[in-house]
Scaffold this motif. Structure first.
Motif, PDB file in Angstrom:
ATOM      1  N   ALA A 215       0.830  -1.217   0.000  1.00 39.87           N
ATOM      2  CA  ALA A 215       0.000   0.000   0.000  1.00 39.87           C
ATOM      3  C   ALA A 215       0.863   1.266   0.000  1.00 39.87           C
ATOM      4  CB  ALA A 215      -0.926  -0.007   1.219  1.00 39.87           C
ATOM      5  N   CYS A 216       2.092   1.156   0.517  1.00 43.83           N
ATOM      6  CA  CYS A 216       2.998   2.307   0.593  1.00 43.83           C
ATOM      7  C   CYS A 216       3.947   2.351  -0.601  1.00 43.83           C
ATOM      8  CB  CYS A 216       3.832   2.246   1.874  1.00 43.83           C
ATOM      9  SG  CYS A 216       2.855   2.392   3.376  1.00 43.83           S
ATOM     10  N   GLY A 217       3.865   1.360  -1.483  1.00 44.25           N
ATOM     11  CA  GLY A 217       4.788   1.303  -2.615  1.00 44.25           C
ATOM     12  C   GLY A 217       6.209   1.020  -2.174  1.00 44.25           C
ATOM     13  N   CYS A 218       6.362   0.208  -1.138  1.00 46.28           N
ATOM     14  CA  CYS A 218       7.696  -0.094  -0.597  1.00 46.28           C
ATOM     15  C   CYS A 218       7.971  -1.593  -0.610  1.00 46.28           C
ATOM     16  CB  CYS A 218       7.801   0.384   0.857  1.00 46.28           C
ATOM     17  SG  CYS A 218       7.860   2.162   1.054  1.00 46.28           S
ATOM     18  N   LEU A 219       9.249  -1.924  -0.566  1.00 39.65           N
ATOM     19  CA  LEU A 219       9.681  -3.279  -0.270  1.00 39.65           C
ATOM     20  C   LEU A 219       9.884  -3.343   1.233  1.00 39.65           C
ATOM     21  CD1 LEU A 219      12.402  -3.410  -3.051  1.00 39.65           C
ATOM     22  CD2 LEU A 219      10.123  -4.454  -3.155  1.00 39.65           C
ATOM     23  N   GLY A 220       9.810  -4.543   1.810  1.00 36.50           N
ATOM     24  CA  GLY A 220       9.972  -4.557   3.260  1.00 36.50           C
ATOM     25  C   GLY A 220      10.402  -5.885   3.816  1.00 36.50           C
ATOM     26  N   VAL A 221      10.969  -5.837   5.007  1.00 44.21           N
ATOM     27  CA  VAL A 221      11.351  -7.065   5.704  1.00 44.21           C
ATOM     28  C   VAL A 221      11.154  -6.859   7.206  1.00 44.21           C
ATOM     29  CG1 VAL A 221      13.812  -6.421   5.807  1.00 44.21           C
ATOM     30  CG2 VAL A 221      13.173  -8.822   5.936  1.00 44.21           C
ATOM     31  N   LEU A 222      10.690  -7.925   7.872  1.00 46.31           N
ATOM     32  CA  LEU A 222      10.595  -7.929   9.339  1.00 46.31           C
ATOM     33  C   LEU A 222      11.756  -8.751   9.874  1.00 46.31           C
ATOM     34  CD1 LEU A 222       6.831  -8.609  10.221  1.00 46.31           C
ATOM     35  CD2 LEU A 222       8.030  -6.430  10.114  1.00 46.31           C
ATOM     36  N   LEU A 223      12.496  -8.198  10.815  1.00 42.42           N
ATOM     37  CA  LEU A 223      13.658  -8.889  11.360  1.00 42.42           C
ATOM     38  C   LEU A 223      13.468  -9.121  12.850  1.00 42.42           C
ATOM     39  CD1 LEU A 223      16.273  -6.515   9.707  1.00 42.42           C
ATOM     40  CD2 LEU A 223      15.687  -8.819   8.929  1.00 42.42           C
TER      41      LEU A 223
ATOM     42  N   GLY B 238      22.325  -3.603  18.822  1.00 43.07           N
ATOM     43  CA  GLY B 238      23.328  -3.706  19.881  1.00 43.07           C
ATOM     44  C   GLY B 238      22.835  -4.594  21.017  1.00 43.07           C
ATOM     45  N   GLN B 239      23.158  -4.227  22.242  1.00 43.41           N
ATOM     46  CA  GLN B 239      22.773  -5.041  23.405  1.00 43.41           C
ATOM     47  C   GLN B 239      21.548  -4.425  24.098  1.00 43.41           C
ATOM     48  OE1 GLN B 239      24.246  -7.922  23.919  1.00 43.41           O
ATOM     49  NE2 GLN B 239      25.697  -7.539  22.275  1.00 43.41           N
ATOM     50  N   THR B 240      20.655  -3.821  23.330  1.00 45.31           N
ATOM     51  CA  THR B 240      19.558  -3.091  23.971  1.00 45.31           C
ATOM     52  C   THR B 240      18.361  -3.959  24.321  1.00 45.31           C
ATOM     53  OG1 THR B 240      18.724  -2.412  21.802  1.00 45.31           O
ATOM     54  CG2 THR B 240      20.159  -0.868  22.945  1.00 45.31           C
ATOM     55  N   GLY B 241      18.441  -5.255  24.027  1.00 50.54           N
ATOM     56  CA  GLY B 241      17.438  -6.164  24.572  1.00 50.54           C
ATOM     57  C   GLY B 241      16.034  -5.947  24.049  1.00 50.54           C
ATOM     58  N   ILE B 242      15.833  -6.257  22.782  1.00 53.23           N
ATOM     59  CA  ILE B 242      14.483  -6.238  22.222  1.00 53.23           C
ATOM     60  C   ILE B 242      13.909  -7.648  22.413  1.00 53.23           C
ATOM     61  CG2 ILE B 242      15.441  -6.627  19.896  1.00 53.23           C
ATOM     62  CD1 ILE B 242      13.157  -4.951  18.792  1.00 53.23           C
ATOM     63  N   SER B 243      12.629  -7.740  22.764  1.00 51.56           N
ATOM     64  CA  SER B 243      12.065  -9.054  23.127  1.00 51.56           C
ATOM     65  C   SER B 243      11.779  -9.898  21.891  1.00 51.56           C
ATOM     66  CB  SER B 243      10.770  -8.859  23.916  1.00 51.56           C
ATOM     67  OG  SER B 243       9.695  -8.600  23.029  1.00 51.56           O
ATOM     68  N   ASP B 244      11.497 -11.194  22.121  1.00 50.10           N
ATOM     69  CA  ASP B 244      11.190 -12.115  21.015  1.00 50.10           C
ATOM     70  C   ASP B 244       9.897 -11.758  20.303  1.00 50.10           C
ATOM     71  OD1 ASP B 244      13.421 -13.532  21.549  1.00 50.10           O
ATOM     72  OD2 ASP B 244      12.407 -15.078  22.745  1.00 50.10           O
ATOM     73  N   THR B 245       9.014 -11.029  20.997  1.00 54.77           N
ATOM     74  CA  THR B 245       7.726 -10.708  20.374  1.00 54.77           C
ATOM     75  C   THR B 245       7.689  -9.257  19.880  1.00 54.77           C
ATOM     76  OG1 THR B 245       6.802 -10.265  22.559  1.00 54.77           O
ATOM     77  CG2 THR B 245       6.391 -12.450  21.616  1.00 54.77           C
ATOM     78  N   GLN B 246       8.878  -8.725  19.618  1.00 54.64           N
ATOM     79  CA  GLN B 246       8.978  -7.438  18.923  1.00 54.64           C
ATOM     80  C   GLN B 246       9.820  -7.650  17.678  1.00 54.64           C
ATOM     81  OE1 GLN B 246      10.283  -5.676  22.710  1.00 54.64           O
ATOM     82  NE2 GLN B 246       9.536  -3.752  21.887  1.00 54.64           N
ATOM     83  N   THR B 247       9.630  -6.775  16.698  1.00 56.43           N
ATOM     84  CA  THR B 247      10.384  -6.889  15.455  1.00 56.43           C
ATOM     85  C   THR B 247      11.015  -5.551  15.094  1.00 56.43           C
ATOM     86  OG1 THR B 247      10.204  -7.378  13.090  1.00 56.43           O
ATOM     87  CG2 THR B 247       8.276  -6.404  14.103  1.00 56.43           C
ATOM     88  N   VAL B 248      12.100  -5.634  14.337  1.00 52.54           N
ATOM     89  CA  VAL B 248      12.639  -4.464  13.647  1.00 52.54           C
ATOM     90  C   VAL B 248      12.092  -4.537  12.225  1.00 52.54           C
ATOM     91  CG1 VAL B 248      14.711  -3.314  12.764  1.00 52.54           C
ATOM     92  CG2 VAL B 248      14.757  -4.436  15.014  1.00 52.54           C
ATOM     93  N   PHE B 249      11.321  -3.528  11.823  1.00 57.31           N
ATOM     94  CA  PHE B 249      10.834  -3.554  10.435  1.00 57.31           C
ATOM     95  C   PHE B 249      11.624  -2.566   9.588  1.00 57.31           C
ATOM     96  CE2 PHE B 249       7.900  -0.523  12.549  1.00 57.31           C
ATOM     97  CZ  PHE B 249       7.977   0.571  11.703  1.00 57.31           C
ATOM     98  N   VAL B 250      11.831  -2.944   8.352  1.00 53.67           N
ATOM     99  CA  VAL B 250      12.551  -2.089   7.406  1.00 53.67           C
ATOM    100  C   VAL B 250      11.741  -2.024   6.121  1.00 53.67           C
ATOM    101  CG1 VAL B 250      14.716  -1.678   6.172  1.00 53.67           C
ATOM    102  CG2 VAL B 250      14.746  -2.917   8.351  1.00 53.67           C
TER     103      VAL B 250
END
Ligand SMILES: [Zn+2]
Length: 296
Positions: free
Chosen positions: A263-271, A279-291
């Protein structure tokens, strides 16, 4: 008698889409439009639900799950008057200091690392969307990144004194104010990268908001962020920790993300969280980094 049979039918027929009502058993999915089933309710036993004060006395917040794209969402913030909507916006300044610092570091590292991975020049224009207390904004400027920021209002002027010099360069406050932008004033395709740390889940209208954000990025530019990732939840959804923040209303799935990218005309990936990105900032297993990247 035709009237009687019509009445009977309306009493027995399954209830379908009635946007804005707490009792509808199905509503259109906010991302793909398929009919989403009511999955469970939550009530304000420990904390009052944010919208409860202007809903009927027996109000319980209904959560829906889409059978087609797996999006989880609630409708508690839909169809509100502007005054009611304002009451649902919890400023992030109530969070614990440790959490805010962690998020600031995470967003700064994530931005710098993804800029390198996607070969964005060092002086690329960055927009910190939902800058809140401004820690990441401050850290980026302190590290010579070309950052601008936006939020509903300027909070960092008031909150800056809470943070010591190890986390916040107070001398940068005038420059932060100079680089603060109401979102409506950000021109289309004027940014190289927009970052949203823990913002997406606050959007009651996720497709529209992500389209508006993606429009501010130039071709080849990125929209990045972190948010909850409902596909990764192993326990019953009702018990997911991410639902405890009452101002969260939209919970991303992989399939919903693909549709939003389209819908945004973008390519994307969830990591998943990774020290290479955050880094060591501790993101949980049930959160994602989206790009998301707008093609050249
Ligand atoms: Zn859907």
């Amino acid at each position: 008698m035709p009237f009687a049979s019509a009445a009977q039918e309306s009493n027995t027929a399954p209830r379908t889409a009635r946007p804005g009502t707490a009792s509808a058993s199905t509503v259109p999915c906010k991302v793909c439009g398929a009919m989403a089933q009511r999955s469970f309710h939550r009530t304000g036993k420990r904390q009052l639900l944010l919208e409860a004060s202007f809903k009927p006395a027996d109000y319980k917040r209904p959560y829906y799950r889409c059978p087609k794209c797996d999006l989880l969402f609630h409708t508690g913030f839909d169809n509100l008057t502007p005054e009611e909507e304002a009451q649902t916006k919890l400023p992030g300044i109530n969070n614990k200091t440790k959490e805010i610092v962690n998020r600031g570091v995470r967003e700064t590292l994530m931005t710098a690392n993804l800029m390198q991975m996607f070969k964005l020049p060092l002086r690329s224009k960055i927009l910190v969307f939902g800058c809140g207390a401004g820690l990441s904004f401050n850290m980026m400027l302190d590290n010579k990144l070309n950052a601008y920021a936006t939020d509903l209002s300027v909070q960092f002027q008031k909150t800056a004194k809470r943070y010591g010099a190890e986390h916040f360069n107070h001398a940068l406050l005038p420059e932060m104010l100079r680089r603060f932008r109401p979102f409506d004033s950000v021109a289309e395709q004027s940014m190289d990268l927009v970052t949203l740390t823990e913002v997406f889940e606050h959007f009651p209208n996720p497709v529209e908001m992500m389209q508006r954000i993606a429009a501010t990025v130039r071709p080849g530019g990125l929209v990045i962020g972190t948010t909850g990732w409902v596909d990764r939840v192993k326990e019953p959804l009702h018990d997911w920790w991410y639902l405890r923040c009452l101002s969260h209303c939209t919970f991303l799935s992989s399939k919903a993300f693909q549709r939003i990218c389209r819908a945004c005309g973008c390519l994307g990936v969830l990591l998943p969280g990774s020290p290479m990105i955050t880094g060591q900032t501790g993101i949980s297993d049930t959160q994602t980094v989206f790009v998301m990247q707008k093609p050249l």
